[in-house]
Design a protein around this motif. Structure first.
Motif, PDB file in Angstrom:
ATOM      1  N   ILE A 142     -10.938  10.792   1.718  1.00  0.00           N
ATOM      2  CA  ILE A 142     -12.141  10.483   0.944  1.00  0.00           C
ATOM      3  C   ILE A 142     -12.949   9.379   1.623  1.00  0.00           C
ATOM      4  CG2 ILE A 142     -13.006   9.570  -1.250  1.00  0.00           C
ATOM      5  CD1 ILE A 142     -12.036  12.465  -1.389  1.00  0.00           C
ATOM      6  N   VAL A 143     -12.259   8.338   2.082  1.00  0.00           N
ATOM      7  CA  VAL A 143     -12.956   7.234   2.756  1.00  0.00           C
ATOM      8  C   VAL A 143     -13.641   7.725   4.025  1.00  0.00           C
ATOM      9  CG1 VAL A 143     -12.669   5.015   3.923  1.00  0.00           C
ATOM     10  CG2 VAL A 143     -11.455   5.465   1.780  1.00  0.00           C
ATOM     11  N   ASN A 144     -12.982   8.594   4.766  1.00  0.00           N
ATOM     12  CA  ASN A 144     -13.597   9.153   5.978  1.00  0.00           C
ATOM     13  C   ASN A 144     -14.878   9.923   5.636  1.00  0.00           C
ATOM     14  OD1 ASN A 144     -11.682   8.122   7.709  1.00  0.00           O
ATOM     15  ND2 ASN A 144     -10.381   9.941   7.622  1.00  0.00           N
ATOM     16  N   ILE A 145     -14.836  10.678   4.546  1.00  0.00           N
ATOM     17  CA  ILE A 145     -16.024  11.424   4.112  1.00  0.00           C
ATOM     18  C   ILE A 145     -17.152  10.447   3.758  1.00  0.00           C
ATOM     19  CG2 ILE A 145     -16.958  12.821   2.224  1.00  0.00           C
ATOM     20  CD1 ILE A 145     -14.241  14.286   2.163  1.00  0.00           C
ATOM     21  N   VAL A 155     -15.836   0.513   0.257  1.00  0.00           N
ATOM     22  CA  VAL A 155     -15.253   1.473  -0.680  1.00  0.00           C
ATOM     23  C   VAL A 155     -14.280   0.755  -1.611  1.00  0.00           C
ATOM     24  CG1 VAL A 155     -13.939   3.605  -0.924  1.00  0.00           C
ATOM     25  CG2 VAL A 155     -15.481   3.303   1.042  1.00  0.00           C
ATOM     26  N   LEU A 156     -14.575   0.816  -2.912  1.00  0.00           N
ATOM     27  CA  LEU A 156     -13.722   0.223  -3.933  1.00  0.00           C
ATOM     28  C   LEU A 156     -12.808   1.293  -4.524  1.00  0.00           C
ATOM     29  CD1 LEU A 156     -16.060  -1.816  -3.593  1.00  0.00           C
ATOM     30  CD2 LEU A 156     -16.010  -2.197  -6.054  1.00  0.00           C
ATOM     31  N   ILE A 157     -11.635   0.850  -4.999  1.00  0.00           N
ATOM     32  CA  ILE A 157     -10.672   1.780  -5.592  1.00  0.00           C
ATOM     33  C   ILE A 157      -9.856   1.055  -6.649  1.00  0.00           C
ATOM     34  CG2 ILE A 157      -8.983   1.281  -3.770  1.00  0.00           C
ATOM     35  CD1 ILE A 157      -7.943   4.098  -4.039  1.00  0.00           C
ATOM     36  N   TRP A 158      -9.602   1.712  -7.783  1.00  0.00           N
ATOM     37  CA  TRP A 158      -8.721   1.113  -8.788  1.00  0.00           C
ATOM     38  C   TRP A 158      -7.324   0.958  -8.209  1.00  0.00           C
ATOM     39  CZ3 TRP A 158     -11.556  -1.027 -12.180  1.00  0.00           C
ATOM     40  CH2 TRP A 158     -12.639  -0.389 -12.791  1.00  0.00           C
ATOM     41  N   ASP A 159      -6.620  -0.109  -8.596  1.00  0.00           N
ATOM     42  CA  ASP A 159      -5.347  -0.415  -7.925  1.00  0.00           C
ATOM     43  C   ASP A 159      -4.103  -0.110  -8.759  1.00  0.00           C
ATOM     44  OD1 ASP A 159      -5.103  -2.546  -9.831  1.00  0.00           O
ATOM     45  OD2 ASP A 159      -3.987  -3.704  -8.337  1.00  0.00           O
ATOM     46  N   ASP A 160      -4.249   0.508  -9.946  1.00  0.00           N
ATOM     47  CA  ASP A 160      -3.094   0.641 -10.828  1.00  0.00           C
ATOM     48  C   ASP A 160      -1.966   1.466 -10.225  1.00  0.00           C
ATOM     49  OD1 ASP A 160      -5.340   2.504 -11.433  1.00  0.00           O
ATOM     50  OD2 ASP A 160      -3.835   3.552 -12.605  1.00  0.00           O
ATOM     51  N   ILE A 161      -2.291   2.338  -9.292  1.00  0.00           N
ATOM     52  CA  ILE A 161      -1.243   3.107  -8.611  1.00  0.00           C
ATOM     53  C   ILE A 161      -0.748   2.359  -7.373  1.00  0.00           C
ATOM     54  CG2 ILE A 161      -0.768   5.238  -7.324  1.00  0.00           C
ATOM     55  CD1 ILE A 161      -2.502   6.714  -9.315  1.00  0.00           C
ATOM     56  N   LEU A 162      -1.659   1.750  -6.651  1.00  0.00           N
ATOM     57  CA  LEU A 162      -1.296   1.026  -5.428  1.00  0.00           C
ATOM     58  C   LEU A 162      -0.364  -0.153  -5.690  1.00  0.00           C
ATOM     59  CD1 LEU A 162      -4.660   0.860  -3.432  1.00  0.00           C
ATOM     60  CD2 LEU A 162      -2.692   2.318  -2.979  1.00  0.00           C
ATOM     61  N   GLY A 179      -8.008  -2.183   5.685  1.00  0.00           N
ATOM     62  CA  GLY A 179      -9.423  -2.274   6.033  1.00  0.00           C
ATOM     63  C   GLY A 179     -10.284  -1.128   5.528  1.00  0.00           C
ATOM     64  N   LEU A 180      -9.658  -0.133   4.868  1.00  0.00           N
ATOM     65  CA  LEU A 180     -10.421   1.036   4.427  1.00  0.00           C
ATOM     66  C   LEU A 180     -10.999   0.873   3.029  1.00  0.00           C
ATOM     67  CD1 LEU A 180      -8.305   4.100   5.657  1.00  0.00           C
ATOM     68  CD2 LEU A 180     -10.333   3.092   6.710  1.00  0.00           C
ATOM     69  N   VAL A 181     -10.218   0.244   2.141  1.00  0.00           N
ATOM     70  CA  VAL A 181     -10.638   0.141   0.749  1.00  0.00           C
ATOM     71  C   VAL A 181     -10.515  -1.300   0.252  1.00  0.00           C
ATOM     72  CG1 VAL A 181     -10.049   2.524   0.180  1.00  0.00           C
ATOM     73  CG2 VAL A 181      -8.326   0.719  -0.092  1.00  0.00           C
ATOM     74  N   GLU A 182     -11.129  -1.546  -0.902  1.00  0.00           N
ATOM     75  CA  GLU A 182     -11.024  -2.841  -1.577  1.00  0.00           C
ATOM     76  C   GLU A 182     -10.473  -2.581  -2.975  1.00  0.00           C
ATOM     77  OE1 GLU A 182     -14.687  -5.070  -1.341  1.00  0.00           O
ATOM     78  OE2 GLU A 182     -15.078  -4.383   0.719  1.00  0.00           O
ATOM     79  N   PRO A 183      -9.222  -2.976  -3.245  1.00  0.00           N
ATOM     80  CA  PRO A 183      -8.608  -2.693  -4.548  1.00  0.00           C
ATOM     81  C   PRO A 183      -9.309  -3.447  -5.682  1.00  0.00           C
ATOM     82  CG  PRO A 183      -6.966  -3.375  -2.915  1.00  0.00           C
ATOM     83  CD  PRO A 183      -8.298  -3.675  -2.339  1.00  0.00           C
TER      84      PRO A 183
END
Length: 420
Positions: A142-145, A155-162, A179-183
């Motif tokens: 997804i980040v690559n897209i 790119v932000l992402i919810w962290d509840d799984i991480l 470096g790809l996402v920001e939780p």
């Protein structure tokens, strides 16, 4: 008061085209609406951060017949399958259209919270991965897209799984997102549990992510059916986040920002994040009182879009509370056994039902006023849904009360005990 951006989770109200043309809400935003939002944001130096779910919470797409083949589980329209290439073609189209409508955004939120992956699509057996590996692989794709569409976008992402152990205790796995996402870590309670404060994630995240975000209580974060916002709960939750970010557990420099919501507590929450000043235990239900308390010009309240709706809902809420309390008293003083034998105190019952009738008239007036105010902003289906959730149940309870107690009024004499 420090606001830098607005995060908007559109779901089915974004004006999409192509394969998504018949997916969105028929009373959703138009392209012109989005341009107005973009224009207003630019004029106020506020960035729009679109939130587009790309894993779980995709019911608005997967519920439809033509998208059933994209489901992770054939019977559950919740999570999109990461095992088929068509998923990424579909999501690329969705992300492309979203970013095209937000040319000034240099951040996007790709969701990915509560993605309860079953990993049972037929194609999942071709390339074997466990659920954790599949989750990481999906995020990478997804980040690559996103970066193909807009290079350099954050790119932000919810962290509840991480934040689970299978990731935080597996550097090899988590390093694939370096470096790809920001939780974005969300927690909605006024006092954080000890286990949350000592999560290994707080020590691990800085090794892999340059920025970490916080998210305080969403407006439904207390009760799914709250008619009005519990201001105190949300304010205390934001103060807890402030104290947590300043605690030795985590270096404050790693926190990029906090995402907060829940009107009408937004202003009060901003105040406490800026000052750490708690004003009162009693929730604020009056805009002007709140504005005066934080040293702002109270006349600004009159300019707030939706202030009439807030006022009408507050009035309705007061009436509903009165009705609920009276109904409880009514049934407490005349329980089912007494009603069965018509052994009730008529003088109390007459008084209580007269009062209930008065409240019923107040409810009708409040309902009509609110319906008028809501009609200025919302479509009929939204208004109907709101009243079905919050008003129809209490109306049904009143109707039942009249039915339950009506036989009593036909009784003028009673039998001797025992009652058989």
């Amino acid at each position: 008061m420090g606001v830098k951006g607005v995060l908007i989770e559109y779901e089915d109200i974004l004006p999409l085209e192509g394969i998504f043309a018949d997916v969105g809400h028929q009373a959703g935003y138009t392209k012109s609406d989005i341009k107005l939002i973009e224009k207003a944001a630019k004029e106020n130096e506020i960035e729009i951060i679109p939130l587009i779910q790309t894993f779980g919470h995709l019911e608005w797409i997967l519920k439809l017949d033509k998208f059933q083949s994209y489901r992770d589980h054939p019977n559950l329209p919740l999570v999109i399958s990461p095992c088929i290439n068509a998923t990424y073609v579909l999501l690329q189209d969705l992300l492309q259209q979203t970013l095209d409508m937000h040319p000034n955004s240099n951040k996007i939120h790709i969701g990915c919270d509560e993605a309860m992956l079953n990993n049972v699509h037929d194609q999942c057996y071709i390339k074997q991965m466990n659920k954790s590996e599949r989750y990481i692989d999906h995020i990478q794709r997804i980040v690559n897209i996103v970066h193909q569409i807009r290079p350099g976008i954050r790119v932000l992402i919810w962290d509840d799984i991480l934040r689970h152990d299978e990731f935080t205790k597996n550097d090899k796995l988590l390093s694939q997102l370096k470096g790809l996402v920001e939780p974005v870590s969300w927690n909605y309670v006024p006092t954080f549990h000890d286990y949350y404060k000592i999560l290994s994630a707080w020590k691990i995240y800085p090794k892999f992510f340059n920025n970490i975000w916080a998210a305080s209580a969403f407006k439904g974060g207390i009760d799914r059916f709250s008619m009005i916002t519990n201001t105190t709960h949300h304010v205390l939750n934001n103060r807890q986040w402030l104290h947590f970010m300043q605690s030795p557990t985590f270096e404050e420099k790693y926190f990029s920002a906090i995402i907060l919501t829940a009107y009408p507590s937004l202003l009060y929450s901003l105040h406490i994040l800026n000052t750490d000043q708690f004003l009162a235990d009693k929730p604020f239900y009056d805009c002007e009182t709140l504005m005066k308390s934080i040293g702002k010009y109270s006349q600004l309240c009159k300019l707030l879009p939706g202030i009439s709706i807030f006022s009408s809902i507050s009035s309705l809420f007061t009436v509903v509370l009165k009705i609920q309390n009276l109904l409880k008293l009514l049934y407490d003083t005349s329980p089912e056994y007494n009603r069965k034998h018509s052994f009730v105190r008529r003088y109390e019952l007459d008084s209580q039902l007269t009062e209930l009738k008065s409240f019923q008239n107040d409810l009708l007036s409040s309902k009509e006023r609110l319906n008028h105010d809501l009609s200025n902003l919302y479509s009929k289906d939204i208004i109907d849904e709101w009243f079905d959730l919050y008003v129809i149940p209490i109306e049904n309870q009143m109707y039942k009360a009249y039915i339950d107690f009506s036989p009593v009024f036909n009784i003028t004499s009673w039998v001797r005990r025992p009652l058989i």
